[in-house]
Design a protein around this motif. Structure first.
Motif, short mmCIF file in Angstrom:
data_model
loop_
_atom_site.label_atom_id
_atom_site.label_comp_id
_atom_site.label_asym_id
_atom_site.label_seq_id
_atom_site.Cartn_x
_atom_site.Cartn_y
_atom_site.Cartn_z
N ASP B 26 36.83 41.47 43.53
CA ASP B 26 38.05 40.69 43.56
C ASP B 26 39.09 41.15 42.55
O ASP B 26 38.97 40.89 41.36
CB ASP B 26 37.72 39.20 43.33
CG ASP B 26 38.84 38.32 43.86
OD1 ASP B 26 39.90 38.87 44.23
OD2 ASP B 26 38.64 37.10 43.90
N LYS B 28 42.13 40.21 42.71
CA LYS B 28 43.17 39.18 42.68
C LYS B 28 43.29 38.55 41.30
O LYS B 28 44.35 38.10 40.90
CB LYS B 28 42.84 38.11 43.72
CG LYS B 28 44.02 37.24 44.13
CD LYS B 28 43.62 36.24 45.20
CE LYS B 28 42.99 35.01 44.60
NZ LYS B 28 41.62 34.75 44.96
N GLU B 29 42.17 38.54 40.59
CA GLU B 29 42.15 37.86 39.30
C GLU B 29 42.61 38.78 38.16
O GLU B 29 42.57 38.40 37.01
CB GLU B 29 40.74 37.35 39.00
CG GLU B 29 40.06 36.64 40.15
CD GLU B 29 40.47 35.18 40.26
OE1 GLU B 29 41.25 34.75 39.41
OE2 GLU B 29 40.03 34.51 41.20
N TYR B 30 43.02 39.98 38.49
CA TYR B 30 43.49 40.89 37.45
C TYR B 30 44.94 40.56 37.08
O TYR B 30 45.73 40.15 37.92
CB TYR B 30 43.40 42.34 37.92
CG TYR B 30 42.03 42.94 37.72
CD1 TYR B 30 40.93 42.40 38.37
CD2 TYR B 30 41.84 44.01 36.86
CE1 TYR B 30 39.66 42.92 38.16
CE2 TYR B 30 40.57 44.54 36.66
CZ TYR B 30 39.49 43.98 37.31
OH TYR B 30 38.25 44.50 37.09
N PHE B 222 42.31 40.05 32.83
CA PHE B 222 42.06 39.02 33.83
C PHE B 222 43.01 37.84 33.66
O PHE B 222 43.52 37.60 32.57
CB PHE B 222 40.62 38.52 33.72
CG PHE B 222 39.59 39.60 33.83
CD1 PHE B 222 39.74 40.61 34.77
CD2 PHE B 222 38.49 39.61 33.00
CE1 PHE B 222 38.78 41.61 34.88
CE2 PHE B 222 37.53 40.61 33.10
CZ PHE B 222 37.67 41.61 34.04
N ASN B 223 43.18 37.09 34.73
CA ASN B 223 43.96 35.87 34.62
C ASN B 223 43.09 34.75 34.05
O ASN B 223 41.88 34.89 33.88
CB ASN B 223 44.60 35.51 35.96
CG ASN B 223 43.58 35.18 37.02
OD1 ASN B 223 42.42 34.89 36.71
ND2 ASN B 223 43.99 35.23 38.27
N LEU B 226 39.75 33.39 35.77
CA LEU B 226 38.63 34.32 35.67
C LEU B 226 38.11 34.41 34.24
O LEU B 226 36.90 34.49 34.00
CB LEU B 226 39.07 35.70 36.17
CG LEU B 226 37.94 36.72 36.32
CD1 LEU B 226 36.86 36.20 37.24
CD2 LEU B 226 38.48 38.03 36.87
#
Lengths: 188, 277
Positions: B26, B28-30, B222-223, B226
């Motif tokens: 995933d 997306k969480e970067y 990461f966001n 996460l």
């Protein structure tokens, strides 16, 4: 009310007294965040923020990763980290490889701020001894940023403003006193 | 030119979706800015003109995907990075660890190994190496190979030496490696208690118990959701009083899972597991 939402300042050798002068000239309730991406010698890791703070009415912080951006605060890129502006009003930091031998990279701060703030950004390039920042300035201008370079004739070391001027069309090229005045006008 | 195009957000989302569905990874969480930048670099490296082309290529080529993933996740570091943190570790954390019958340490994103060798040196100098077991993991196989080899560019050794000395090191740093050509080869006896393993911090299963976990300059990529998830995972493999170290500019205070930890050192970002279950 200013149309601008962010002020981004880049500088290297010779920029330190200029940044002190700019910060000292600004009111405490400056209506937007200020991002300071300044090179400093690698061994000077502490004391820098304190020195910048002495005459500033604005609070200066070295942000933590994912810190929320607020108006009226100056965010100083921490030593040895890139400072990137994210969508969603936060700052993220990165230890990625150096860009143009620099970390923090002025290019990256300008580029990411330009991406987020587009034509709501004002970028200012001060004295410095390398070409970091020119490319980021160019990209932010492409996104609509308003660009100002310090007059190279006046800069202690003119390489950095020269590089910015060569990379893209500046909206204004000003001596430091006029830069301070210009930024204060933004506050109105 | 470094890049003559803007990252196309729609193409990027399509790539993220494909990678998640096909490879269960995933992205997306970067943090978006770092991710965009790394993807730009990969496009250059593979000589591709758009993210769409990249997505098409890696969709049907697991080997290329592996290369892509290695580029996305590579993390730069240095020996004794943030030396004052290491000084604090030697002076304040090691005495606590010394009380334990055995010490288990996890470098949760060991990258090319600088942190692991730094730890091994610090432990040896504190006389704790005999009872320490180190576990070093990263998602990126390439960097693990580098870490196992203990080979670092000789030109970085001046900086490493300076860091080492600031960290409180008093031995002759050059004794820990042999210079050969352009590289410094570290004494592999330093890592005889280290197990290296490929491990995905996000998807990886629960680990065993650790007295000290290092997760430095990883969370920044990461966001927040996460980050929270990872800290929670750490909390579940640490007993009370165990230590967690993040990077000097990282903070876990915005995470819900920060409740599992008390602050041991605010300045050096060292946290200590509390009683919360």
């Amino acid at each position: 009310m200013s149309k601008y939402k962010a002020l981004v300042i880049g500088g290297s050798a010779g920029s330190f007294p200029l940044v002190i002068q700019i910060l000292a000239s600004l009111p405490a309730n400056f209506p937007m965040p200020i991002f300071l991406c300044l090179h400093r010698l690698k061994h000077i890791r502490s004391g820098y923020l304190e020195a910048l703070s002495i005459k500033s009415k604005i609070t200066i912080v070295e942000p933590q990763d994912k810190q929320t951006i607020k108006p009226g605060i100056a965010y100083l890129a921490p030593s040895n980290y890139h400072m990137l502006i994210e969508l969603g009003n936060t700052i993220s930091l990165s230890t990625d490889e150096m860009v143009k031998y620099s970390r923090p990279s002025i290019d990256l701060t300008f580029e990411t701020a330009g991406y987020v703030y587009k034509d709501k950004m004002v970028g200012i390039m001060l004295s410095g001894a390398n070409t970091d920042g020119a490319e980021g300035m160019r990209k932010s201008i492409e996104r609509g940023a308003y660009a100002v370079a310090q007059n190279p004739e006046e800069a202690t070391i003119r390489t950095m403003p020269d590089a910015a001027i060569n990379a893209a069309k500046m909206d204004q090229i000003l001596p430091i006193d006029a830069i301070c005045k210009f930024i204060n006008e933004l506050a109105k | 030119m470094e890049d003559t195009f803007e990252i196309d957000i729609l193409e990027l989302s399509a790539l993220v979706k494909m990678v998640r569905e096909k490879y269960h990874f995933d992205l997306k969480e970067y943090a978006l800015s770092s991710l965009s930048r790394r993807i730009k670099r990969i496009l250059e490296m593979f000589n591709l003109s758009s993210i769409k082309l990249l997505a098409n290529k890696i969709e049907n080529d697991p080997v290329l995907f592996e290369k892509f993933l290695n580029e996305i996740t590579v993390n730069t570091t240095e020996m004794f990075r943030d030396p004052l943190v290491w000084k604090h570790l030697r002076e304040n954390v090691f005495p606590e660890l010394a009380k334990l019958p055995e010490i288990r340490i996890w470098h949760s994103a060991c990258s090319t190994g600088e942190e692991v060798y730094s730890m091994a040196i610090a432990l040896r100098e504190a006389g704790l190496d005999k009872k320490a077991t180190l576990f070093a993991s990263d998602i990126n196989n390439d960097v693990i190979a580098n870490a196992k080899a203990g080979k670092f560019p000789l030109r970085t050794m001046d900086h490493s030496l300076a860091n080492y000395q600031k960290s409180g090191g008093t031995k002759k740093f050059a004794d820990y490696y042999t210079a050969k050509g352009i590289d410094a080869y570290f004494d592999l006896s330093l890592i005889q208690n280290v197990t290296f393993k490929k491990f995905d911090l996000i998807l990886g299963r629960q680990m065993e118990q650790f007295d000290l976990i290092l997760c430095r300059n990883v969370l920044i990529y990461f966001n927040l959701p996460l980050q929270d998830q990872i800290i929670e995972k750490f909390a579940h493999c640490q007993n009370e009083n165990a230590f967690l170290m993040t990077g000097a500019r990282e903070t876990i205070i915005w995470c819900k899972s920060a409740d599992y930890y008390d602050v041991f050192s605010q300045d050096f970002k060292i946290f200590q597991r509390n009683q919360k279950q």
